[in-house]
Design a protein around this motif. Structure first.
Motif, PDB file in Angstrom:
ATOM      1  N   LEU A  93      27.045 -32.861  16.656  1.00  0.00           N
ATOM      2  CA  LEU A  93      26.686 -33.805  17.708  1.00  0.00           C
ATOM      3  C   LEU A  93      27.265 -33.391  19.058  1.00  0.00           C
ATOM      4  N   THR A  94      26.492 -33.679  20.124  1.00  0.00           N
ATOM      5  CA  THR A  94      26.976 -33.458  21.485  1.00  0.00           C
ATOM      6  C   THR A  94      27.845 -34.639  21.917  1.00  0.00           C
ATOM      7  N   SER A  95      28.492 -34.501  23.051  1.00  0.00           N
ATOM      8  CA  SER A  95      29.322 -35.588  23.581  1.00  0.00           C
ATOM      9  C   SER A  95      28.502 -36.853  23.792  1.00  0.00           C
ATOM     10  N   ASP A  96      27.310 -36.709  24.394  1.00  0.00           N
ATOM     11  CA  ASP A  96      26.455 -37.884  24.635  1.00  0.00           C
ATOM     12  C   ASP A  96      26.052 -38.552  23.327  1.00  0.00           C
ATOM     13  N   GLU A  97      25.739 -37.747  22.315  1.00  0.00           N
ATOM     14  CA  GLU A  97      25.348 -38.302  21.016  1.00  0.00           C
ATOM     15  C   GLU A  97      26.517 -39.020  20.341  1.00  0.00           C
ATOM     16  N   ARG A  98      27.714 -38.472  20.487  1.00  0.00           N
ATOM     17  CA  ARG A  98      28.896 -39.122  19.900  1.00  0.00           C
ATOM     18  C   ARG A  98      29.153 -40.468  20.561  1.00  0.00           C
ATOM     19  N   VAL A  99      29.068 -40.489  21.871  1.00  0.00           N
ATOM     20  CA  VAL A  99      29.304 -41.743  22.603  1.00  0.00           C
ATOM     21  C   VAL A  99      28.218 -42.768  22.278  1.00  0.00           C
ATOM     22  N   ALA A 100      26.969 -42.317  22.182  1.00  0.00           N
ATOM     23  CA  ALA A 100      25.869 -43.244  21.875  1.00  0.00           C
ATOM     24  C   ALA A 100      26.045 -43.883  20.503  1.00  0.00           C
ATOM     25  N   ARG A 101      26.561 -43.136  19.548  1.00  0.00           N
ATOM     26  CA  ARG A 101      26.726 -43.679  18.191  1.00  0.00           C
ATOM     27  C   ARG A 101      27.953 -44.560  18.033  1.00  0.00           C
ATOM     28  N   TRP A 102      29.079 -44.108  18.638  1.00  0.00           N
ATOM     29  CA  TRP A 102      30.349 -44.769  18.318  1.00  0.00           C
ATOM     30  C   TRP A 102      31.132 -45.240  19.543  1.00  0.00           C
ATOM     31  N   GLY A 103      30.627 -45.007  20.747  1.00  0.00           N
ATOM     32  CA  GLY A 103      31.336 -45.441  21.949  1.00  0.00           C
ATOM     33  C   GLY A 103      32.297 -44.389  22.471  1.00  0.00           C
ATOM     34  N   GLU A 104      32.881 -44.673  23.639  1.00  0.00           N
ATOM     35  CA  GLU A 104      33.763 -43.715  24.315  1.00  0.00           C
ATOM     36  C   GLU A 104      34.989 -43.346  23.481  1.00  0.00           C
ATOM     37  N   SER A 105      35.423 -44.248  22.618  1.00  0.00           N
ATOM     38  CA  SER A 105      36.633 -44.018  21.830  1.00  0.00           C
ATOM     39  C   SER A 105      36.321 -43.495  20.426  1.00  0.00           C
ATOM     40  N   TRP A 106      35.219 -42.781  20.295  1.00  0.00           N
ATOM     41  CA  TRP A 106      34.805 -42.283  18.982  1.00  0.00           C
ATOM     42  C   TRP A 106      35.899 -41.476  18.290  1.00  0.00           C
ATOM     43  N   ASP A 107      36.708 -40.759  19.115  1.00  0.00           N
ATOM     44  CA  ASP A 107      37.711 -39.873  18.522  1.00  0.00           C
ATOM     45  C   ASP A 107      38.898 -40.620  17.934  1.00  0.00           C
ATOM     46  N   THR A 108      38.957 -41.937  18.124  1.00  0.00           N
ATOM     47  CA  THR A 108      40.024 -42.739  17.506  1.00  0.00           C
ATOM     48  C   THR A 108      39.566 -43.339  16.173  1.00  0.00           C
ATOM     49  N   LEU A 109      38.288 -43.175  15.846  1.00  0.00           N
ATOM     50  CA  LEU A 109      37.730 -43.752  14.622  1.00  0.00           C
ATOM     51  C   LEU A 109      37.870 -42.782  13.453  1.00  0.00           C
ATOM     52  N   ASP A 110      37.863 -43.323  12.248  1.00  0.00           N
ATOM     53  CA  ASP A 110      37.878 -42.484  11.053  1.00  0.00           C
ATOM     54  C   ASP A 110      36.438 -42.143  10.694  1.00  0.00           C
ATOM     55  N   LEU A 111      36.021 -40.952  11.088  1.00  0.00           N
ATOM     56  CA  LEU A 111      34.658 -40.483  10.836  1.00  0.00           C
ATOM     57  C   LEU A 111      34.666 -39.261   9.919  1.00  0.00           C
ATOM     58  N   GLY A 112      35.712 -39.157   9.144  1.00  0.00           N
ATOM     59  CA  GLY A 112      35.824 -38.048   8.197  1.00  0.00           C
ATOM     60  C   GLY A 112      36.495 -36.812   8.769  1.00  0.00           C
ATOM     61  N   GLN A 113      37.125 -36.922   9.946  1.00  0.00           N
ATOM     62  CA  GLN A 113      37.791 -35.768  10.538  1.00  0.00           C
ATOM     63  C   GLN A 113      39.045 -35.403   9.737  1.00  0.00           C
ATOM     64  N   GLU A 114      39.334 -34.121   9.693  1.00  0.00           N
ATOM     65  CA  GLU A 114      40.578 -33.667   9.070  1.00  0.00           C
ATOM     66  C   GLU A 114      41.758 -34.176   9.884  1.00  0.00           C
ATOM     67  N   ASN A 115      42.753 -34.679   9.212  1.00  0.00           N
ATOM     68  CA  ASN A 115      43.962 -35.187   9.857  1.00  0.00           C
ATOM     69  C   ASN A 115      44.679 -34.061  10.613  1.00  0.00           C
ATOM     70  N   ILE A 116      45.154 -34.360  11.823  1.00  0.00           N
ATOM     71  CA  ILE A 116      45.841 -33.366  12.658  1.00  0.00           C
ATOM     72  C   ILE A 116      47.052 -32.783  11.929  1.00  0.00           C
ATOM     73  N   ALA A 117      47.821 -33.646  11.288  1.00  0.00           N
ATOM     74  CA  ALA A 117      49.008 -33.152  10.569  1.00  0.00           C
ATOM     75  C   ALA A 117      48.620 -32.164   9.482  1.00  0.00           C
ATOM     76  N   ASP A 118      47.488 -32.408   8.815  1.00  0.00           N
ATOM     77  CA  ASP A 118      47.052 -31.517   7.733  1.00  0.00           C
ATOM     78  C   ASP A 118      46.653 -30.142   8.252  1.00  0.00           C
ATOM     79  N   ILE A 119      45.946 -30.118   9.378  1.00  0.00           N
ATOM     80  CA  ILE A 119      45.539 -28.810   9.916  1.00  0.00           C
ATOM     81  C   ILE A 119      46.763 -28.032  10.392  1.00  0.00           C
ATOM     82  N   GLN A 120      47.760 -28.745  10.932  1.00  0.00           N
ATOM     83  CA  GLN A 120      48.969 -28.058  11.375  1.00  0.00           C
ATOM     84  C   GLN A 120      49.767 -27.518  10.194  1.00  0.00           C
ATOM     85  N   VAL A 121      49.806 -28.247   9.100  1.00  0.00           N
ATOM     86  CA  VAL A 121      50.514 -27.779   7.902  1.00  0.00           C
ATOM     87  C   VAL A 121      49.875 -26.500   7.376  1.00  0.00           C
ATOM     88  N   ARG A 122      48.540 -26.471   7.271  1.00  0.00           N
ATOM     89  CA  ARG A 122      47.902 -25.252   6.737  1.00  0.00           C
ATOM     90  C   ARG A 122      48.012 -24.087   7.715  1.00  0.00           C
TER      91      ARG A 122
END
Length: 199
Positions: A93-122
């Motif tokens: 999805l593009t930025s516009d598509e993300r905002v249209a679906r979930w709003g400006e704060s989409w990146d604070t929602l649980d949308l199946g993203q890998e946890n930051i701590a997990d990516i740093q551990v690996r």
């Protein structure tokens, strides 16, 4: 030991502003040209590289193969720990598509993203294993933007915040305890033409 952290070359999804995550999107022609420009730069620099390792996703793998052929440096087996952060429902999805679906704060929602701590551990576990097996050698690591941003944050906290560019080069060195940055997010080779690089 010296490591070169390379973000893969451009893809069509990069150009369109789509989040790739772990979706396997190949390089486009510009991405291949970018890899060749970095290869020419590395051919002319004093640093010697012993191995190349990639995430195994095709955009990183092909970038690594281009560099391997140009530098005559062997490739290690791909390491899945170098894969991009998984972005779940957001991938493609593009930025516009993300905002249209979930709003400006989409990146604070649980949308199946890998946890930051997990990516740093690996990411840190990969570096520790690389240090254990190749501490006397220099290795180019071809990986992904969010992966690199999170690795650098794990190593250096908030010292580096600039967006990691396609085919950028970051160089770190380690002799005993800590990784020391020698070069950060450098893309000067992308603005040089072939004549300049061959001088």
């Amino acid at each position: 030991m010296r490591i070169g952290l390379v973000r893969h070359g451009l893809t069509d999804w990069n150009a369109a502003g789509r989040i790739q995550g772990q979706t396997d999107i190949p390089l486009n022609e510009e991405g291949r040209r970018q890899a060749e420009r970095l290869g020419r730069r590395l051919q002319s620099e004093k640093y010697h590289w012993d191995y190349i390792v990639t995430s195994g996703l095709s955009r990183a793998q092909e970038t690594g193969e281009i560099l391997s052929q140009m530098l005559q440096v062997p490739m290690l087996e791909p390491d899945a720990r170098l894969k991009e952060r998984g972005f779940g429902q957001v991938e493609g999805l593009t930025s516009d598509e993300r905002v249209a679906r979930w709003g400006e704060s989409w990146d604070t929602l649980d949308l199946g993203q890998e946890n930051i701590a997990d990516i740093q551990v690996r990411a840190v576990a990969f570096l520790e294993d690389l240090w254990s097996s190749h501490s006397q050698e220099n290795v180019l690591i071809v990986t992904h933007g969010a992966f690199l941003a999170n690795l650098l944050t794990a190593l250096f906290q908030d010292k580096y915040k600039e967006r990691i560019g396609n085919l950028s080069l970051t160089i770190l060195e380690k002799e005993r305890e800590d990784w020391i940055p020698l070069l950060y997010n450098c893309t000067q080779h992308l603005s040089m033409d072939t004549a300049e690089q061959s001088e």
